[in-house]
Motif scaffolding. Structure first.
Motif, PDB file in Angstrom:
ATOM      1  N   GLN A   4     -16.766   4.782  33.128  1.00  0.00           N
ATOM      2  CA  GLN A   4     -16.839   3.613  34.046  1.00  0.00           C
ATOM      3  C   GLN A   4     -17.422   2.401  33.326  1.00  0.00           C
ATOM      4  O   GLN A   4     -18.320   2.534  32.495  1.00  0.00           O
ATOM      5  N   ILE A   5     -16.895   1.195  33.736  1.00  0.00           N
ATOM      6  CA  ILE A   5     -17.412  -0.080  33.225  1.00  0.00           C
ATOM      7  C   ILE A   5     -18.015  -0.823  34.424  1.00  0.00           C
ATOM      8  O   ILE A   5     -17.461  -0.848  35.533  1.00  0.00           O
ATOM      9  N   SER A  27     -19.424 -17.705  29.941  1.00  0.00           N
ATOM     10  CA  SER A  27     -20.144 -17.517  28.679  1.00  0.00           C
ATOM     11  C   SER A  27     -20.219 -16.023  28.367  1.00  0.00           C
ATOM     12  O   SER A  27     -19.647 -15.205  29.112  1.00  0.00           O
ATOM     13  N   ASP A  28     -20.879 -15.674  27.254  1.00  0.00           N
ATOM     14  CA  ASP A  28     -21.011 -14.258  26.893  1.00  0.00           C
ATOM     15  C   ASP A  28     -21.486 -13.500  28.105  1.00  0.00           C
ATOM     16  O   ASP A  28     -22.442 -13.930  28.795  1.00  0.00           O
ATOM     17  N   SER A  29     -20.833 -12.353  28.358  1.00  0.00           N
ATOM     18  CA  SER A  29     -21.110 -11.631  29.594  1.00  0.00           C
ATOM     19  C   SER A  29     -21.465 -10.186  29.267  1.00  0.00           C
ATOM     20  O   SER A  29     -20.692  -9.472  28.604  1.00  0.00           O
ATOM     21  N   PRO A  30     -22.645  -9.664  29.653  1.00  0.00           N
ATOM     22  CA  PRO A  30     -23.030  -8.274  29.380  1.00  0.00           C
ATOM     23  C   PRO A  30     -22.278  -7.329  30.333  1.00  0.00           C
ATOM     24  O   PRO A  30     -21.992  -7.693  31.479  1.00  0.00           O
ATOM     25  N   ILE A  31     -21.999  -6.143  29.788  1.00  0.00           N
ATOM     26  CA  ILE A  31     -21.383  -5.104  30.619  1.00  0.00           C
ATOM     27  C   ILE A  31     -22.133  -3.804  30.356  1.00  0.00           C
ATOM     28  O   ILE A  31     -22.733  -3.623  29.297  1.00  0.00           O
ATOM     29  N   ALA A  32     -22.126  -2.919  31.340  1.00  0.00           N
ATOM     30  CA  ALA A  32     -22.737  -1.582  31.196  1.00  0.00           C
ATOM     31  C   ALA A  32     -21.619  -0.550  31.224  1.00  0.00           C
ATOM     32  O   ALA A  32     -20.719  -0.643  32.074  1.00  0.00           O
ATOM     33  N   ILE A  33     -21.739   0.435  30.316  1.00  0.00           N
ATOM     34  CA  ILE A  33     -20.671   1.440  30.193  1.00  0.00           C
ATOM     35  C   ILE A  33     -21.319   2.803  30.350  1.00  0.00           C
ATOM     36  O   ILE A  33     -22.356   3.072  29.734  1.00  0.00           O
ATOM     37  N   SER A  34     -20.708   3.636  31.183  1.00  0.00           N
ATOM     38  CA  SER A  34     -21.222   5.006  31.343  1.00  0.00           C
ATOM     39  C   SER A  34     -20.124   6.003  30.945  1.00  0.00           C
ATOM     40  O   SER A  34     -18.929   5.705  31.137  1.00  0.00           O
ATOM     41  N   GLY A  35     -20.563   7.154  30.435  1.00  0.00           N
ATOM     42  CA  GLY A  35     -19.609   8.190  29.984  1.00  0.00           C
ATOM     43  C   GLY A  35     -20.386   9.340  29.346  1.00  0.00           C
ATOM     44  O   GLY A  35     -21.466   9.681  29.837  1.00  0.00           O
ATOM     45  N   SER A  36     -19.857   9.789  28.137  1.00  0.00           N
ATOM     46  CA  SER A  36     -20.568  10.845  27.426  1.00  0.00           C
ATOM     47  C   SER A  36     -20.182  10.765  25.953  1.00  0.00           C
ATOM     48  O   SER A  36     -19.196  10.123  25.598  1.00  0.00           O
ATOM     49  N   PRO A  87     -17.749   6.896  14.781  1.00  0.00           N
ATOM     50  CA  PRO A  87     -17.188   7.048  13.423  1.00  0.00           C
ATOM     51  C   PRO A  87     -17.180   8.548  12.974  1.00  0.00           C
ATOM     52  O   PRO A  87     -17.730   9.412  13.637  1.00  0.00           O
ATOM     53  N   THR A  88     -16.562   8.786  11.807  1.00  0.00           N
ATOM     54  CA  THR A  88     -16.546  10.109  11.186  1.00  0.00           C
ATOM     55  C   THR A  88     -17.900  10.371  10.625  1.00  0.00           C
ATOM     56  O   THR A  88     -18.646   9.386  10.363  1.00  0.00           O
ATOM     57  N   PRO A  89     -18.338  11.482  10.345  1.00  0.00           N
ATOM     58  CA  PRO A  89     -17.456  12.675  10.521  1.00  0.00           C
ATOM     59  C   PRO A  89     -17.288  12.955  11.993  1.00  0.00           C
ATOM     60  O   PRO A  89     -18.174  12.727  12.802  1.00  0.00           O
ATOM     61  N   GLY A  90     -16.231  13.530  12.284  1.00  0.00           N
ATOM     62  CA  GLY A  90     -15.905  13.785  13.690  1.00  0.00           C
ATOM     63  C   GLY A  90     -15.500  12.477  14.312  1.00  0.00           C
ATOM     64  O   GLY A  90     -14.832  11.641  13.769  1.00  0.00           O
ATOM     65  N   GLY A  91     -16.061  12.268  15.475  1.00  0.00           N
ATOM     66  CA  GLY A  91     -15.835  10.990  16.169  1.00  0.00           C
ATOM     67  C   GLY A  91     -14.438  10.842  16.727  1.00  0.00           C
ATOM     68  O   GLY A  91     -13.699  11.778  16.930  1.00  0.00           O
ATOM     69  N   GLY A  92     -14.108   9.567  16.957  1.00  0.00           N
ATOM     70  CA  GLY A  92     -12.803   9.233  17.498  1.00  0.00           C
ATOM     71  C   GLY A  92     -12.914   8.050  18.497  1.00  0.00           C
ATOM     72  O   GLY A  92     -13.968   7.414  18.628  1.00  0.00           O
ATOM     73  N   THR A  93     -11.884   7.790  19.181  1.00  0.00           N
ATOM     74  CA  THR A  93     -11.806   6.662  20.143  1.00  0.00           C
ATOM     75  C   THR A  93     -11.521   7.198  21.529  1.00  0.00           C
ATOM     76  O   THR A  93     -10.631   8.027  21.705  1.00  0.00           O
ATOM     77  N   SER A  94     -12.293   6.651  22.472  1.00  0.00           N
ATOM     78  CA  SER A  94     -12.098   7.116  23.863  1.00  0.00           C
ATOM     79  C   SER A  94     -10.834   6.479  24.432  1.00  0.00           C
ATOM     80  O   SER A  94     -10.247   5.572  23.857  1.00  0.00           O
ATOM     81  N   SER A  95     -10.501   6.960  25.569  1.00  0.00           N
ATOM     82  CA  SER A  95      -9.401   6.297  26.306  1.00  0.00           C
ATOM     83  C   SER A  95      -9.895   4.891  26.767  1.00  0.00           C
ATOM     84  O   SER A  95     -11.092   4.645  26.896  1.00  0.00           O
ATOM     85  N   ALA A  96      -8.926   4.017  26.960  1.00  0.00           N
ATOM     86  CA  ALA A  96      -9.272   2.609  27.294  1.00  0.00           C
ATOM     87  C   ALA A  96      -9.376   2.393  28.819  1.00  0.00           C
ATOM     88  O   ALA A  96      -8.703   3.046  29.605  1.00  0.00           O
ATOM     89  N   GLN A  97     -10.226   1.479  29.209  1.00  0.00           N
ATOM     90  CA  GLN A  97     -10.267   0.942  30.595  1.00  0.00           C
ATOM     91  C   GLN A  97     -10.197  -0.594  30.516  1.00  0.00           C
ATOM     92  O   GLN A  97     -10.633  -1.184  29.523  1.00  0.00           O
ATOM     93  N   GLN A  98      -9.642  -1.221  31.598  1.00  0.00           N
ATOM     94  CA  GLN A  98      -9.344  -2.656  31.564  1.00  0.00           C
ATOM     95  C   GLN A  98     -10.390  -3.484  32.348  1.00  0.00           C
ATOM     96  O   GLN A  98     -10.870  -3.075  33.408  1.00  0.00           O
TER      97      GLN A  98
END
Length: 916
Positions: free
Chosen positions: A9-10, A20-29, A76-87
């Motif tokens: 969630q965003i 102007s620059d706008s802060p956002i909070a992101i929750s997940g795991s 980043p690696t090792p491991g890691g990866g990219t999460s799915s995107a939200q708009q």
């Protein structure tokens, strides 16, 4: 190994473009310190919170325009990866409109630049004017600028403004208004600046600024018809009602709200026209006419036009500009001549005009009467009033061709002075009145009679003159006389029907004195003329035995006017003097005939003669002492005998009256033999008889005391049983009032103008029909001359002289002379109630003396009491006593050495005439 992050969630689903620059909070795991937030593939500033939360800041560059922002988490690696995107959506803001500058515009202005302040503006922002899109320039996110075109501000009202941002986001701002308002007009010039007062409307042109189709011209707060020419010019129609009268009309131009206002005022001057009079109607009028309405025709007349005559402004009425009417007062039409009228119109403007002449025609005078219509020869100059018609101030008058001094009074009256030269001889000189041109003429002649002068001759009485005079039918005459003036007067006598000379007896003169006298003639028209002055020298007193008189006055006033009439008896009791004296003690009249052994009182009659009772009859005579009528005792006895009465008459005594119907009421006495109670032989008593003789000396009515009274009541005198001393006719009910001395009663007798029964209606006095507080001493005794003051049929007021002989002092019958106090006499007024049979003393004055016989009582016009006292010890006396200050002496006349049996104050020696 780094885990693959998961984005659940965003905190923001969208951002406003341009933010102007706008802060956002992101929750997940799967978050750690190496986790990186990526937006549209670009890393952005990221902060690790914990394995489930990250924060990041969206740079303003990424949200400058609308669109979609893809947000992912990269480990980043090792491991890691990219999460799915939200708009995150980047959307347009909702625009806010805070201020418009300028906020108002003058209607009719050219294109104008408007700046709009607010927020949320961007390149996609669209300006709506009255709901229609209009190109606007974006200055920044808080300002737009645009140009409003002239057609949008051609009329007053409101122009609505709004800003619209398109989707995504966006929307319409709240609307604001631009006010399109009227300007404040300015007035520079009026053309024309002045107009002439008129009965029609006037068109004027006005120059200035700020005019529009809504502009109106206002005069005296009244809008007038206005036409718009352009922003610098209007025209207006000034109505006739505003320019009918000269003066200043304050004028302004007014624009209505919104905006608007009033210009400063300028004056439109209304000028009076210059008047012109071309004709008048009528063109002539008769002198002496009443107020005249004159019509003037011409031009230039206004409501304020003034018409004047000889500088005097006249009342005028305006009909229209060409007709003016004016009222000419009768005072300006008294005399013949020509009158010119000025018509003036005042400033501003105005002028003056002279009318054609009005001709005032003198009438032909008419004389209808002159007053006085007659004058005595030799009495000029005499003022004569001429009455008629057609008189004017310039009228003149002549008498037998001689021009007279004249005074104009009115169109119907003149006064002229007839000179002595015209009245030197008896005749009928003619009066003529003349009126001058224009018009005019002479009246018919009117004659004035010049009368013969009177003639004065002596009579057998040295103090009485005869004044002979011829007076016209329908007139009356009297004679004025005096020692130095004409302060005394006879009564007035009418002309004789046969046209013979009138004889006026002039009496009231002191002996051995020169008197002036003249006749005063009262003519049928109400005027009076006087004869020339005559002189008369009175002779000595006709009787040598007349008494000396002494007068005393107090400070209580002058006393009542008039003269004092006396019946005097000399001490021998053998001679009676009948005379009159003025209040200074001068004997001004005497009866020159011998009256031996008599004391009956004399009366002045309505016909100017005097009436006196004689022992052997009745005599009526005039002021000269000439007998007019004599009725003998034998004639009275014959009248009784003819009527069937056998009644031996002893004499006429004490009193006699003549009524207005010509009847004589005569008091007589008679002897009669009667058997008294307890007596066996007759007693001869002397009682009273009242006889009524008509003008033909026939018996009309008779009353005998023996028929109505108890002969056994003899309070004092055993023989002279009644001894009445006065009798009075009562006009209220036709009764008779009899004062009966030896009964100490006053009787009211049913006479009823000769139709009465003779019954005694009541007896007033001790042992009579009335009660009196303080009786018996308060009653009168042996009284004289009872006379009625007022009588309304129920209440009666009686005055009398209370001699007081044998006054009863108490209920035991004690009389004065037998016990103290002694006998005393009083002046007395009683108020009696005939219905209740009560009496009360209204006024009494103890005279501080005792007169055992004679006397009289009289209430004078000034309210004072006149007491006639027969015997005072040194003679007789008349006392005028104040009733306002009871008992106080006002005036006193002493008759020295003689008894004043009866004395009365009379106004003069003539009926109806008052002397001082």
């Amino acid at each position: 190994m780094n885990p693959i992050p998961i984005l659940n969630q965003i905190s923001l689903e969208s951002l406003i473009a341009g933010s102007s620059d706008s802060p956002i909070a992101i929750s997940g795991s799967g978050f750690n310190k190496q986790s990186q937030v990526m937006i549209n593939g670009q890393p952005v500033s990221t902060s690790f919170i914990d394995a489930q939360d990250l924060t990041a800041k969206v740079p303003s560059a990424l949200i400058a325009g609308i669109g979609e922002l893809g947000v992912t988490i990269f480990n980043p690696t090792p491991g890691g990866g990219t999460s799915s995107a939200q708009q995150i959506r980047v959307v347009n803001p909702l625009p806010v409109l805070n201020q418009i500058s300028p906020s108002s515009l003058i209607v009719g202005s050219a294109d104008a630049t408007i700046t709009i302040s607010g927020s949320g503006f961007n390149a996609q922002s669209q300006l709506l004017v009255n709901g229609q899109p209009l190109q606007a320039n974006l200055l920044d996110s808080g300002h737009l600028r645009f140009t409003i075109s002239a057609p949008l501000i051609a009329v007053t009202g409101q122009v609505g403004l709004g800003v619209f941002n398109p989707a995504p986001g966006g929307g319409m701002s709240a609307l604001e208004q631009i006010a399109v308002i009227n300007p404040v007009p300015a007035l520079l010039q009026i053309s024309p600046e002045s107009v002439t007062a008129a009965s029609t409307s006037v068109v004027i042109s006005i120059s200035g600024s700020g005019f529009n189709v809504q502009s109106s011209v206002v005069i005296n707060s009244q809008p007038i018809s206005t036409s718009f020419v352009d922003a610098q010019h209007v025209t207006a129609i000034v109505p006739a009602s505003l320019v009918a009268t000269a003066g200043q009309l304050p004028l302004i131009v007014s624009n209505p709200v919104p905006g608007g206002g009033h210009s400063s005022p300028q004056n439109l001057t209304v000028l009076n026209p210059s008047p012109t009079v071309t004709r008048i109607s009528p063109q002539s009028v008769g002198a002496g006419s009443p107020d005249l309405t004159l019509t003037l025709t011409g031009s230039g007349f206004v409501a304020s036009s003034q018409v004047s005559l000889n500088g005097q402004i006249l009342a005028s009425t305006l009909s229209d500009q060409s007709t003016l009417s004016v009222v000419i007062p009768s005072s300006d039409l008294l005399s013949g001549g020509t009158l010119l009228f000025n018509v003036t119109n005042g400033a501003p403007g105005g002028g003056s005009s002279v009318s054609p002449a009005l001709t005032v025609m003198n009438p032909v005078p008419v004389v209808t009467s002159i007053s006085p219509p007659a004058i005595f020869a030799g009495t000029g100059p005499t003022t004569v009033t001429i009455s008629g018609s057609g008189f004017v101030p310039e009228s003149s008058a002549t008498c037998n061709g001689q021009v007279l001094t004249i005074t104009y009074l009115s169109s119907t009256q003149l006064q002229v002075t007839v000179p002595l030269s015209t009245t030197t001889g008896i005749g009928s000189p003619s009066l003529v009145v003349n009126n001058p041109q224009p018009g005019g003429a002479s009246s018919l002649a009117k004659a004035i009679a010049v009368l013969a002068n009177g003639r004065v001759a002596p009579t057998a009485n040295p103090q009485v003159a005869s004044y002979f005079i011829n007076i016209p039918d329908g007139t009356q005459a009297r004679v004025e006389f005096g020692e130095h003036d004409y302060s005394l007067s006879t009564w007035t006598v009418p002309a004789l029907s046969d046209g013979n000379q009138v004889r006026v007896l002039v009496a009231g003169m002191k002996p051995n004195s020169e008197y002036h006298m003249r006749a005063v003639l009262y003519l049928s028209d109400g005027s009076r003329v006087t004869d020339v002055d005559h002189t008369f020298n009175s002779g000595p007193l006709s009787q040598g035995s007349l008494p000396a008189l002494s007068v005393t006055r107090s400070g209580l006033g002058k006393g009542a006017p008039g003269v004092q009439l006396f019946n005097d008896l000399d001490p021998s009791g053998k001679r009676v003097n009948l005379f009159a004296a003025d209040r200074d003690g001068n004997i001004v009249w005497t009866y020159s005939h011998e009256l031996v052994g008599l004391y009956q009182s004399a009366k002045l009659l309505e016909d100017g003669n005097l009436l006196v009772g004689l022992a052997n009859g009745v005599r009526e005579f005039n002021l000269a002492g000439e007998t007019v009528q004599e009725i003998s005792l034998d004639q009275i006895s014959a009248a009784l005998s003819t009527a069937g009465y056998s009644l031996p008459l002893q004499s006429v005594h004490h009193d006699v009256n003549k009524l207005s119907n010509g009847h004589y009421i005569i008091l007589l006495n008679t002897w009669k033999s009667v058997i008294l109670n307890g007596a066996s032989s007759p007693t001869k008593l002397l009682g009273d008889v009242i006889v009524d003789l008509d003008s033909s000396l026939n018996l009309a009515w008779l009353w005998n005391s023996f028929d109505h009274l108890d002969v056994n009541r003899r309070p004092v005198d055993p023989v002279d049983w009644t001894h009445s001393n006065s009798i009075e006719y009562l006009p209220f009910d036709g009764s008779l009032l009899l004062s009966m001395r030896h009964q100490s009663w006053v009787l009211k007798i049913d006479y009823a103008d000769g139709r009465g029964s003779g019954d005694i209606l009541w007896k007033l006095g001790w042992q009579g029909d009335f009660s009196l507080p303080g009786a018996p001493i308060e009653w009168f005794y042996f009284q004289h001359y009872a006379n009625v003051l007022t009588d309304d049929g129920n209440h009666m007021r009686i005055a009398l002289f209370d001699n007081g002989d044998y006054r009863v002092l108490d209920l035991q019958g004690t009389t004065c002379g037998d016990a103290s106090p002694g006998c005393y006499s009083r002046a007395l007024i009683l108020d009696i109630d005939e219905q209740a049979k009560t009496a009360s003393v209204e006024f009494e004055s103890n005279l501080n003396l005792y007169s055992n016989w004679g006397g009289s009582a009289q209430v004078l016009d000034n309210g004072n009491f006149l007491a006639g006292i027969t015997a005072t010890g040194v003679g007789g006396r008349a006392e005028e006593i104040s009733t306002a200050v009871p008992g106080e002496l006002v005036w006193q006349m002493d008759v020295l050495g003689q008894f004043a049996y009866r004395t009365l104050r009379i106004p003069s020696l003539y009926p109806g005439v008052q002397w001082p």
